[in-house]
Design a protein around this motif. Structure first.
Motif, PDB file in Angstrom:
ATOM      1  N   GLY A 183       0.816  -1.205   0.000  1.00 18.48           N
ATOM      2  CA  GLY A 183       0.000   0.000   0.000  1.00 18.48           C
ATOM      3  C   GLY A 183       0.843   1.246   0.000  1.00 18.48           C
ATOM      4  N   GLN A 184       0.164   2.377   0.094  1.00 17.36           N
ATOM      5  CA  GLN A 184       0.845   3.667   0.142  1.00 17.36           C
ATOM      6  C   GLN A 184       0.022   4.634   0.969  1.00 17.36           C
ATOM      7  N   ILE A 185       0.678   5.664   1.453  1.00  9.92           N
ATOM      8  CA  ILE A 185       0.027   6.715   2.232  1.00  9.92           C
ATOM      9  C   ILE A 185       0.250   8.035   1.531  1.00  9.92           C
ATOM     10  N   LYS A 186      -0.766   8.876   1.524  1.00  9.54           N
ATOM     11  CA  LYS A 186      -0.634  10.195   0.913  1.00  9.54           C
ATOM     12  C   LYS A 186      -1.346  11.220   1.777  1.00  9.54           C
ATOM     13  N   ARG A 187      -0.919  12.463   1.656  1.00  8.22           N
ATOM     14  CA  ARG A 187      -1.508  13.581   2.395  1.00  8.22           C
ATOM     15  C   ARG A 187      -2.746  14.058   1.644  1.00  8.22           C
ATOM     16  N   ILE A 188      -3.840  14.307   2.369  1.00 11.76           N
ATOM     17  CA  ILE A 188      -5.056  14.835   1.770  1.00 11.76           C
ATOM     18  C   ILE A 188      -5.457  16.107   2.507  1.00 11.76           C
ATOM     19  N   ALA A 189      -6.629  16.647   2.202  1.00 12.21           N
ATOM     20  CA  ALA A 189      -7.053  17.947   2.728  1.00 12.21           C
ATOM     21  C   ALA A 189      -7.036  17.952   4.246  1.00 12.21           C
ATOM     22  N   ASP A 190      -6.442  19.006   4.826  1.00 15.13           N
ATOM     23  CA  ASP A 190      -6.410  19.150   6.282  1.00 15.13           C
ATOM     24  C   ASP A 190      -7.803  19.414   6.827  1.00 15.13           C
ATOM     25  N   ARG A 243      -4.419  15.432   7.623  1.00 10.46           N
ATOM     26  CA  ARG A 243      -5.181  14.231   7.295  1.00 10.46           C
ATOM     27  C   ARG A 243      -4.432  13.445   6.222  1.00 10.46           C
ATOM     28  N   PHE A 244      -4.567  12.126   6.298  1.00  7.51           N
ATOM     29  CA  PHE A 244      -3.863  11.231   5.392  1.00  7.51           C
ATOM     30  C   PHE A 244      -4.834  10.172   4.881  1.00  7.51           C
ATOM     31  N   GLU A 245      -4.476   9.600   3.754  1.00  6.47           N
ATOM     32  CA  GLU A 245      -5.249   8.477   3.222  1.00  6.47           C
ATOM     33  C   GLU A 245      -4.290   7.342   2.905  1.00  6.47           C
ATOM     34  N   ILE A 246      -4.650   6.157   3.385  1.00  6.30           N
ATOM     35  CA  ILE A 246      -3.867   4.954   3.102  1.00  6.30           C
ATOM     36  C   ILE A 246      -4.695   4.068   2.170  1.00  6.30           C
ATOM     37  N   GLU A 247      -4.052   3.559   1.146  1.00  5.38           N
ATOM     38  CA  GLU A 247      -4.696   2.600   0.257  1.00  5.38           C
ATOM     39  C   GLU A 247      -3.928   1.291   0.336  1.00  5.38           C
ATOM     40  N   LEU A 248      -4.660   0.214   0.693  1.00  7.39           N
ATOM     41  CA  LEU A 248      -4.050  -1.091   0.890  1.00  7.39           C
ATOM     42  C   LEU A 248      -4.644  -2.097  -0.091  1.00  7.39           C
ATOM     43  N   LEU A 249      -3.826  -3.054  -0.488  1.00 11.84           N
ATOM     44  CA  LEU A 249      -4.291  -4.205  -1.244  1.00 11.84           C
ATOM     45  C   LEU A 249      -4.283  -5.415  -0.311  1.00 11.84           C
ATOM     46  N   ILE A 250      -5.468  -5.994  -0.108  1.00 13.77           N
ATOM     47  CA  ILE A 250      -5.641  -7.093   0.840  1.00 13.77           C
ATOM     48  C   ILE A 250      -5.862  -8.374   0.043  1.00 13.77           C
ATOM     49  N   PHE A 251      -5.016  -9.384   0.307  1.00 10.65           N
ATOM     50  CA  PHE A 251      -5.064 -10.607  -0.479  1.00 10.65           C
ATOM     51  C   PHE A 251      -5.614 -11.811   0.281  1.00 10.65           C
ATOM     52  N   ASP A 252      -5.761 -11.715   1.605  1.00 12.40           N
ATOM     53  CA  ASP A 252      -6.231 -12.882   2.351  1.00 12.40           C
ATOM     54  C   ASP A 252      -6.955 -12.431   3.621  1.00 12.40           C
ATOM     55  N   GLU A 279      -6.108   3.229  19.804  1.00 10.88           N
ATOM     56  CA  GLU A 279      -6.213   4.613  20.291  1.00 10.88           C
ATOM     57  C   GLU A 279      -5.479   5.564  19.346  1.00 10.88           C
ATOM     58  N   LYS A 280      -4.347   5.120  18.830  1.00  9.01           N
ATOM     59  CA  LYS A 280      -3.601   5.890  17.839  1.00  9.01           C
ATOM     60  C   LYS A 280      -2.728   4.922  17.066  1.00  9.01           C
ATOM     61  N   CYS A 281      -2.201   5.384  15.924  1.00 13.57           N
ATOM     62  CA  CYS A 281      -1.378   4.537  15.068  1.00 13.57           C
ATOM     63  C   CYS A 281      -0.155   5.303  14.599  1.00 13.57           C
ATOM     64  N   ASP A 282       0.904   4.559  14.305  1.00 13.67           N
ATOM     65  CA  ASP A 282       2.057   5.065  13.579  1.00 13.67           C
ATOM     66  C   ASP A 282       2.114   4.336  12.241  1.00 13.67           C
ATOM     67  N   VAL A 283       2.566   5.033  11.212  1.00 10.81           N
ATOM     68  CA  VAL A 283       2.679   4.442   9.887  1.00 10.81           C
ATOM     69  C   VAL A 283       4.114   4.578   9.412  1.00 10.81           C
ATOM     70  N   VAL A 284       4.702   3.470   8.943  1.00  9.18           N
ATOM     71  CA  VAL A 284       6.033   3.481   8.336  1.00  9.18           C
ATOM     72  C   VAL A 284       5.836   3.562   6.825  1.00  9.18           C
ATOM     73  N   ASN A 285       6.333   4.663   6.242  1.00  2.94           N
ATOM     74  CA  ASN A 285       6.153   4.958   4.823  1.00  2.94           C
ATOM     75  C   ASN A 285       7.444   4.631   4.080  1.00  2.94           C
ATOM     76  N   ARG A 286       7.327   3.834   3.002  1.00  3.40           N
ATOM     77  CA  ARG A 286       8.514   3.453   2.237  1.00  3.40           C
ATOM     78  C   ARG A 286       8.452   3.922   0.785  1.00  3.40           C
ATOM     79  N   ASN A 287       7.343   4.518   0.350  1.00  2.17           N
ATOM     80  CA  ASN A 287       7.235   4.806  -1.078  1.00  2.17           C
ATOM     81  C   ASN A 287       6.780   6.212  -1.432  1.00  2.17           C
TER      82      ASN A 287
END
Length: 904
Positions: A798-805, A829-838, A852-860
């Motif tokens: 998947g990937q993460i991108k910045r969207i409207a605040d 605000r951010f949007e994550i798009e994931l491809l789920i295979f199983d 309660e909260k999340c951290d995201v590791v971005n590689r792309n």
């Protein structure tokens, strides 16, 4: 502008006086249960002043937009800054300030209160003013100095990875009064204050004395003096206060980390005046030399009357000695203990008077001696002694005549007027080398009343533990008699005593015997007899709800004995046990029936979780008193869980069937214990032994099987493996066989983790197509509590991108009557798009929704940082394609950001 500096002094377990401390390089050394004290010297100056122009002729930096018609006490005026923002410079509504408008020939000054702020605009109410009325037709040279500070002091004390404002042991804020709380206050001692310091205005030289003179007339002190305060943080190493603290241990424990920290948040009305300070700590473990795996021998605590003495081991010279208190885990959330200093109550000195500790059932005194050995700090601890001095006499445990089996009970009596209600604790103590050490413990709680006790009693009756087979006291007129009951504690109404049915030591799990070269094979009294190869002496210690402590008389249990001597008997199974997928059956078959005599039969079946204790999961009992001569049932009673059915027809001598329904209990490891006893009553007072059984049967309830797998997928539908680096840390949450949430943390060495639904492929580097989502959990998920500081990590394509605040703005009309906006705050605000295979990957998404909260590791996405923290799920959309699911997740920052910028 804010000018600020801190200096720090500490008192830890290595000193009795303040020592300089640098949080960047130094570490507090904290011994178990010992105190610490941090002194924060805070010196600050908040000012708005002209910064452009010539010396004593600076450029104007403000102009008056409104005033109430006067420049005296009670009047108000509004001021706009040129190129500055009041809140960004450190001012807030409610602040008391000194305002001066210096000119070349005169000056006006006022002591004011800020009553309104809006970006570069502020409104002031004059408290007292002096000087020439300012010329408000032209821009002014304004000097504004903060005179007050209203910071809240919010300390917290953590170990390992714990963080946040609440204690992980009590779940209550460190700032609220309770046993884990930290003291925080401003010192009134002038010796604690930092040295005085004077601020020099940057664009005033000759005029500065005039400004100071006017300000001194208004304030009574120079307005250019730095504000000074001394903040004191006090607490104790409360993490060592716990039920299972082994003060004589010489082995490392993984229960608590060696690393800790004290965090202090000074929270002001505006964030720019906040301060977040961290003081790292080394939390010493009992007798352990620093971070090494080397240990010193424990010391000795001796209490005689109202005095105590601490004796270190040979060759060790402490530089600090403390008598402290330790106790039960249930003390941590108690609001009647005001703070952690009162919880552990450290008293300095190798000898001295024993303090009074009231209303703390089960608390103990323990000695702590701190020093260095081989260059490493070590906290040598001692044996524990009851914090309430035991009282002898009122608490009596009565002996029995004849054999005793596991989970049989002796009768104990506390003679005390109007015994209190609450939780009673009884410890079993074993005499070793002339001293008694605790080997077992049981609680009795008057919350759990029994409305229909058997046999009938006029007392208030309670059951906390197993149904009791109480072995009666043994004067000459009562021989081999016992009393079957469905309660274990009696409290006489408005009377003078309580009665307890105390189980003899019965566990298969052996106790930890401090300082013993070998350990017993089990916790049953017979195991202890075999361990010492001879008689053992026991006594019992009772802790009452009001904090009193009572020691019982001593009872000796021999290994060689004449007929009716009280002794422990070996396990004895006569029944046959069969097990199927749904039930366990224990059967004792028919034997010859006597033709006369009164016989008493007691059968008790108890199901424990393994290892077993005294509080069963389910239990049942049956009692029958039968006259075989007349064929009459004189008395009978049966009760308990319907999951354990005891069948015994009338006059079926020694015969019974016990059926345990396995489908009624959740998956897990269990033990069934059966006690069967038959007694013949020869006359009113003399009974004879006919038959005794006491035996265990261990069994397991497996977790329900996974649903059957469907047909194999076509090759292009093969479930992908998630790439991971060998040795990579991984944390997760899962539900156990009981439905409870459990957490794990490990490093990846194989392609599969137990209780984690995903397979891994070990690679040298994680491909850039993957992102990680790490969720942080607290409280409860799906109605079940989660472990403190639980995390769950998952990896997806998947990937993460910045969207409207998401932001909030405020409209206002300026002095020029133009409509303008101020952005008050915004959240990215951010949007994550994931491809789920199983289904495994989708299950991780479903769990992370509750974080309660999340951290995201971005590689792309090169426009975003590699790690984006403090995000919260807002919306999850799922679209199903033939070969995968496309999941879009909208997230926003947990904390809003402050902007306060004018849009121009």
């Amino acid at each position: 502008m804010i000018v600020r500096d801190f200096s720090f002094d500490i008192i830890d377990s290595t000193s009795n006086t303040y020592q300089p401390f640098d949080p960047r390089t130094d570490t507090l050394i904290l011994a178990p249960l010992d105190r610490y004290k941090i002194r924060i010297k805070d010196r600050y100056f908040v000012v708005i002043e002209p910064l452009q122009g010539n010396l004593d002729d600076p450029d104007p930096n403000a102009f008056v937009t409104a005033y109430s018609g006067g420049w005296g006490t009670g009047d108000t005026f509004s001021l706009n800054l040129l190129g500055h923002d009041f809140e960004q410079e450190g001012f807030a509504v409610g602040d008391e300030v000194f305002v001066a408008f210096p000119r070349a020939v005169d000056i006006w000054g006022g002591r004011c209160v800020v009553i309104g702020l809006n970006g570069a605009s502020a409104t002031f109410r004059i408290v007292l003013a002096l000087g020439i009325v300012p010329n408000i037709q032209s821009p002014l040279r304004a000097v504004i100095i903060l005179l007050s500070d209203r910071s809240e002091i919010k300390p917290s004390f953590h170990f390992g990875n714990n963080s946040g404002p609440n204690s992980p042991l009590s779940a209550l804020p460190f700032t609220s009064p309770h046993a884990d709380a930290t003291r925080a206050y401003l010192s009134t001692d002038p010796a604690d204050l930092p040295p005085s310091l004077t601020y020099n205005l940057q664009k005033y030289a000759d005029l500065e004395p005039t400004i100071v003179s006017l300000g001194t007339s208004l304030l009574g002190y120079s307005p250019l003096d730095f504000r000074r305060r001394a903040i004191i943080i006090e607490g104790t190493q409360l993490y060592a206060y716990r039920t299972n603290l082994d003060s004589l241990a010489q082995a490392p424990t993984s229960l608590y980390s060696l690393d800790g920290r004290v965090e202090v948040l000074l929270q002001a009305p505006v964030p720019v005046r906040d301060a977040n300070l961290t003081f790292p700590c080394l939390l010493l473990h009992p007798n352990r030399k620093g971070r090494t795996l080397n240990f010193l021998n424990p010391g000795t605590l001796t209490i005689s009357g109202s005095s105590y003495t601490l004796t270190p081991p040979s060759g060790f010279t402490p530089i600090r000695s403390v008598l402290a208190v330790t106790g039960r885990d249930s003390d941590h959330p108690r609001p009647d203990i005001p703070d952690s200093l009162a919880l552990t109550n450290p008293v300095t000195g190798a000898s001295g008077s024993v303090p009074t500790i009231a209303n703390r059932p089960g608390a103990d005194f323990v000695g702590v001696m701190i020093g260095q050995d081989g260059g490493e700090w070590v906290a040598v601890m001692t044996n524990k002694e009851p914090a309430g001095a035991p009282i002898s006499g009122p608490f009596q445990v009565f002996p029995h005549q004849g054999p005793i089996y596991r989970y049989d009970s002796l009768q104990a009596e506390l003679t005390k007027p109007n015994p209190p209600y609450g939780t009673y604790i009884i410890q079993t103590l074993l005499k070793i080398a002339g001293s008694f050490v605790p080997i077992d413990e049981i609680e009795y709680n008057t919350t759990y009343g029994v409305t229909n006790p058997y046999p009938f009693t006029s007392f208030l009756s309670f059951r906390t533990n197993i149904y009791s087979l109480c072995l009666e006291a043994a004067p000459a007129v009562l021989i081999r008699q016992w009393l079957p009951t469905n309660y274990d504690q009696l409290v006489q109404v408005a009377g003078f005593k309580s009665i307890f049915f105390v189980p003899v030591p019965a566990r298969r799990q052996p106790p930890a015997i401090p300082s013993a070269l070998t350990q017993p094979s089990g916790g049953y009294g017979l195991d202890l007899n075999n361990w010492v190869s001879g008689p053992i002496t026991l006594k019992w210690r009772l802790f009452t709800p009001d904090g009193d402590v009572y020691d019982s008389n001593e009872l000796t249990f021999p290994t060689t004995y004449p007929g009716d001597t009280m002794r422990f008997a070996p396990d004895n199974q006569l029944a046959t046990i069969t097990e199927t997928a749904t039930q366990i059956a224990a059967q004792r078959f028919f034997t010859a029936v006597p033709d006369s005599g009164i016989f008493h039969t007691y059968i008790r079946a108890i199901c424990f979780t393994r290892p077993e204790g005294y509080k069963p999961v389910i239990q049942s009992m049956l009692y029958a008193k039968e006259d075989f001569r007349d064929g009459r049932v004189l008395d009978s009673h049966a009760e308990g869980s319907p999951a354990i059915v005891i069948n015994r027809p009338a006059f079926a001598f020694r015969k019974y069937t016990i059926i345990l329904d396995k489908t009624s209990i959740p998956p897990g490891q269990y033990t069934l214990h059966v006690r069967n006893s038959v007694r013949k009553q020869q006359n009113f007072n003399v009974w004879s032994l006919e038959e005794d059984e006491s035996y265990f049967y261990d069994f397991s309830i497996p977790a329900p099987p996974e649903p059957p797998a469907g047909p194999p997928l076509a090759p292009d539908f093969c479930v992908p493996k998630i790439p991971a680096v060998a040795g990579e840390s991984w944390e997760g949450l899962y539900r156990d066989e009981n439905g409870d949430w459990q957490a794990f943390a490990t490093t990846l060495t194989t392609c599969h983790l137990a209780n984690y639904c995903t397979c891994f492929e070990l690679v040298s580097e994680v491909p850039s197509a993957y992102i990680d989502i790490i969720g942080y959990f607290r409280g409860a998920v799906l109605g079940m509590p989660v472990p403190t500081n639980a995390k769950h990590k998952a990896r997806f394509i998947g990937q993460i991108k910045r969207i409207a605040d998401q932001y909030e703005s405020e409209s206002f009309v300026s002095s020029a009557y133009a409509s303008e906006d101020i952005v008050r705050a915004y959240s990215e605000r951010f949007e994550i798009e994931l491809l789920i295979f199983d289904p495994c990957q989708l299950s991780h998404v479903d769990l992370l929704k509750f974080a309660e909260k999340c951290d995201v590791v971005n590689r792309n996405n090169r426009l975003l940082p590699t790690e984006i923290r403090n995000l919260k799920f807002e919306e999850v959309n799922i679209e199903n394609d033939p070969k995968y699911a496309r999941v879009r997740i909208t997230l926003r920052r947990v904390k809003w950001r402050d902007e306060y910028r004018r849009n121009v």
